[in-house]
Design an enzyme around this catalytic site. Sequence first.
Site, short mmCIF file in Angstrom:
data_model
loop_
_atom_site.label_atom_id
_atom_site.label_comp_id
_atom_site.label_asym_id
_atom_site.label_seq_id
_atom_site.Cartn_x
_atom_site.Cartn_y
_atom_site.Cartn_z
CB CYS A 51 0.99 10.86 9.24
SG CYS A 51 -0.35 10.56 8.33
CB CYS A 54 0.84 6.87 10.09
SG CYS A 54 1.75 7.23 8.62
CG HIS A 114 3.43 9.08 5.83
ND1 HIS A 114 2.04 9.57 6.17
CD2 HIS A 114 4.26 9.79 5.38
CE1 HIS A 114 2.33 11.01 6.09
NE2 HIS A 114 3.41 11.06 5.63
CG ASN A 154 -8.85 17.20 -3.40
OD1 ASN A 154 -8.82 17.47 -4.65
ND2 ASN A 154 -8.92 18.40 -2.94
CB SER A 162 -3.95 19.27 4.38
OG SER A 162 -4.96 18.51 4.80
CG HIS A 165 -1.05 8.34 4.94
ND1 HIS A 165 -0.46 7.78 5.93
CD2 HIS A 165 -1.83 7.38 4.52
CE1 HIS A 165 -0.87 6.42 6.31
NE2 HIS A 165 -1.82 6.25 5.32
CG HIS A 167 -6.42 10.86 2.74
ND1 HIS A 167 -5.08 11.47 2.45
CD2 HIS A 167 -7.20 11.94 3.04
CE1 HIS A 167 -5.17 12.82 2.54
NE2 HIS A 167 -6.57 12.90 2.93
CD GLN A 169 -11.97 14.28 2.13
OE1 GLN A 169 -12.79 14.63 2.75
NE2 GLN A 169 -10.91 15.17 1.43
ZN LIG Z 1 0.75 8.74 7.36
#
Ligand SMILES: [Zn+2]
Length: 348
Positions: A51, A54, A114, A154, A162, A165, A167, A169
């Site tokens: 990833c 990570c 993760h 998203n 995609s 993990h 996250h 933006q």
């Molecule tokens: Zn990750």
Amino acid sequence: MNFDLKEHPHNRINILTGEWVLVSPHRTKRPWQGKVESLPAENRPPYDPACYLCPGNKRADGSQNPDYRESFVFTNDYSSLLSDTPAGEINKKGLLKASSQKGICRVISFSPRHDLTLPEIDIEGLKKVVDLWCEEFKSLSSNTFIKYIQIFENKGEIMGCSNPHPHGQIWAQNSIPVELNKETLRQKEYWEQNGRSLLSDYLSLELEEQERIVLQNEHFVVLVPFWAIWPYEVLVVSRRHVINILEFTEDEKVALADVLKRLTTRYDNLFETSFPYSAGMHQAPVNDGEHKEWHWHMHFYPPLLRSATVKKFMVGYEMLANPQRDITAEFAAERLRNLSEVHYKQKT
Ligand SMILES: [Zn+2]
Ligand SMILES: [Zn+2]
């Protein structure tokens, strides 16, 4: 026969954009013959060596993530906007028009873990994410060419995300994007006519009516907007009229973390799945003069309709005419209101 929002097809206006949605409540009575599936429980490890988000891992540009403990932000290795784009415009007979766009795209990892998502991160961790949003907003707006900063998340494969993990933006650019332009115009018009923010008055009315309120705390209210398009769409509104995230007090930032955790937990509980959505903040443009009319808020646009796999499609009439929904905003609010705030994975 009197016109009834619960029975009869009608149009509702989105006061923030001036656009309409067709509501067809009578259609919820038709039999549903589609499949109702559940998804196999996902078992992700707390750390994935492959990833790029990570801690300690290598990214596409060859750099290495620090061994971070809370949250981590960096410039997207595959940015949609670039900071060194030359300025320029093209206009051929008013028929072919283009303007160059300059900007910065950042990625925020919400947690070193993760395997977690927003509802599974504790309030302290979520408060750190809010702090990081503030820091980023502040530093990005110090670039005087930046006019708007879009903070968003998203979530879920169904949304085209995609990497699982947790996250989000941040895209900052030298112009004000389409949705923000519409909302600026509508709020400005209301402010000039009434001397109060559009969302302050809307929130007061919703609090009187109660019907579309999902949850609230001292500083924020989560509601299904009267004009919602997506089945379980919500709007997070600050009780206080602030134009952007930098005006929030420490108490308000903790309260924002609180409503985000409670809302996303309810979302996961709705179909007992990690609930996908696109969500993001709307706030005043920067380096663009005064924007007293702007009232900070956050939209959540989730596509799921009936189960972990049955989503709403925006096709046909919606692509060609305007959005349409079957279940009413009031029904959606009631369902979300009746859900537990204990995450289904925590239940025995
Ligand atoms: Zn990750
Ligand atoms: Zn908005």
